[in-house]
Design an enzyme around this catalytic site. Structure first.
Site, mmCIF file in Angstrom:
data_model
loop_
_atom_site.group_PDB
_atom_site.id
_atom_site.type_symbol
_atom_site.label_atom_id
_atom_site.label_comp_id
_atom_site.label_asym_id
_atom_site.label_seq_id
_atom_site.Cartn_x
_atom_site.Cartn_y
_atom_site.Cartn_z
ATOM 1 N N SER A 152 0.839 -1.187 0.000
ATOM 2 C CA SER A 152 0.000 0.000 0.000
ATOM 3 C C SER A 152 0.887 1.254 0.000
ATOM 4 O O SER A 152 1.811 1.335 -0.814
ATOM 5 C CB SER A 152 -0.940 -0.042 1.210
ATOM 6 O OG SER A 152 -2.110 0.685 0.965
ATOM 7 N N ASP B 109 -7.946 -5.885 -6.232
ATOM 8 C CA ASP B 109 -7.639 -4.717 -5.414
ATOM 9 C C ASP B 109 -7.838 -3.429 -6.194
ATOM 10 O O ASP B 109 -7.200 -3.219 -7.218
ATOM 11 C CB ASP B 109 -6.175 -4.809 -4.958
ATOM 12 C CG ASP B 109 -5.759 -3.631 -4.089
ATOM 13 O OD1 ASP B 109 -6.645 -2.955 -3.523
ATOM 14 O OD2 ASP B 109 -4.541 -3.385 -3.971
ATOM 15 N N HIS C 253 -5.811 -6.682 -1.590
ATOM 16 C CA HIS C 253 -4.748 -5.749 -1.213
ATOM 17 C C HIS C 253 -3.553 -6.481 -0.583
ATOM 18 O O HIS C 253 -3.709 -7.150 0.433
ATOM 19 C CB HIS C 253 -5.337 -4.726 -0.241
ATOM 20 C CG HIS C 253 -4.615 -3.410 -0.223
ATOM 21 N ND1 HIS C 253 -4.202 -2.761 -1.366
ATOM 22 C CD2 HIS C 253 -4.236 -2.609 0.805
ATOM 23 C CE1 HIS C 253 -3.612 -1.622 -1.032
ATOM 24 N NE2 HIS C 253 -3.619 -1.494 0.280
#
Length: 388
Positions: free
Chosen positions: A74, A326, A351
């Site tokens: 991320s 994602d 994710h």
């Protein structure tokens, strides 16, 4: 990471980002005003990591010549990639998982993110994304009267009742964020990343959302059942709080400030290619909101100036992994740029699934992705050892 560290006989270091957790440069004053927040930037964080690595090398027995690899998911994945770009003498390579380094400026369309979320729901059950698309007008119609607002408050078991149209807008925003979060954590096994959830949670949610043509009230009762699975899977919540979308504290204050300065990621919806209410990307509104909150204005293209946008082919040894489920893959690198800037796509991954511990329920695609990542890391390490 855990499994690989063991396999490579590596030391695993988690560096806390400045202004998050306990790393507050000015203690309780750190978030008091923009003067104290001025040092919260990705560049400063990368410099911290560089200094930390040098310190660990001099203070840890036997680590002097050990090669270092940056790993993150991320925003952490963006930092990992940028760390390798800016400090190639400190890290020999980087694994940037679910890192949306291109979700800036006009590098990618602002609507792709929400169309991926929508697709996850569309694929998980008949009538599912259509039910969500129809729910917005149902809420609009009900929230036009006081009785309707009252009905919404009790149906959604809200901790504080809706009083105004503004409150109804907050409810809709909360629902949107919930659908996005579900897309991010759509893992193949029971997990507890943002919330405790069952395996393939979107499929479970879609079991409540099969008929998009129901009357407003019946449709919204189903929507409540669906979000209740996300917020109350353990059955412990007595009411739902629309001011929170994740019970885990991911340091939201710091992130809001960063989104108001350099982490400006354009996102938009059109209600046609996605299941959300149409909302244009409105930079001016963001700028005003940021000025109101922090006394700062966002810099739209600073990240592109700082880290190069799509013009990164002069760098090397970075793996960009992205999950097909994602939404953040919209701003990710999903095709090889050179033979050492490698894209790994995990069709069944949400994710940063590849960074999670191995699990018997892992899909084949993530097992293959991890094998490739380890293979490349071993090459980097080997090469680094030879150059000493």
């Amino acid at each position: 990471m855990w499994d690989v560290a063991e396999e490579l006989n590596a030391m695993l270091v988690f560096a806390e980002h400045r202004y998050y957790g306990e790393s507050l440069p000015f203690g309780n004053e750190s978030f008091s005003d923009s003067k104290h927040l001025n040092y919260l930037t990705s560049e400063q964080a990368l410099a911290d990591f560089a200094v930390l690595v040098e310190y660990l090398k001099t203070s840890t027995a036997g680590a002097q010549h050990s090669p270092v690899i940056a790993i993150g998911g991320s925003y952490g994945g963006m930092l990992a990639a940028w760390f390798r770009m800016k400090y190639p003498h400190v890290v020999v390579g980087a694994l940037a998982a679910s890192a949306p380094i291109w979700q800036f400026g006009d590098l990618v369309p602002c609507g792709t993110f929400f169309s991926i979320v929508t697709n996850d729901f569309k694929k998980s059950g008949t009538g599912c994304s259509e039910s969500i698309r129809n729910s917005w007008n149902a809420i609009n119609r009900l929230s036009s009267t006081d009785a309707g607002l009252q009905w919404l408050s009790s149906t959604f078991h809200l901790c504080s009742p809706l009083k105004t149209l503004q409150d109804a807008a907050i409810l809709k925003n909360w629902l949107s964020e919930t659908w996005v979060n579900l897309a991010m954590v759509n893992y193949p096994y029971k997990a507890d990343f943002l919330q405790p959830l069952p395996a393939w949670p979107i499929q479970e949610v879609c079991k409540f959302l099969k008929d998009p043509n129901l009357s407003d009230k019946l449709l919204l009762q189903n929507v409540f059942q669906a979000v209740n699975l996300y917020y109350n899977y353990t059955g412990e919540a007595s009411c739902l709080d629309v001011s929170q979308t994740a019970t885990k504290n991911l340091g939201e204050m710091g992130w809001y400030y960063q989104a108001c300065t350099e982490m400006v990621m354009p996102l938009c919806t059109d209600g046609v290619h996605d299941m959300f209410e149409p909302q244009k990307w409105d930079f001016d509104a963001l700028s005003e909101e940021c000025y109101r909150m922090w006394g700062v204005r966002p810099r739209l293209s600073w990240i592109l100036s700082m880290y190069g946008g799509k013009n990164i082919s002069s760098h090397s040894n970075i793996i960009f992994s992205n999950g097909g489920l994602d939404p953040w893959s919209a701003g990710g690198v999903t095709q090889n740029i050179t033979n050492s800037l490698v894209a790994v796509v995990i069709p069944d991954g949400a994710h940063h699934l590849d960074l999670r511990s191995r699990n018997p329920l892992d899909p084949k695609s993530v097992q293959q992705a991890r094998a490739m990542e380890i293979c490349l890391m071993k090459e980097w390490i080997e090469k680094a050892r030879h150059s000493h």
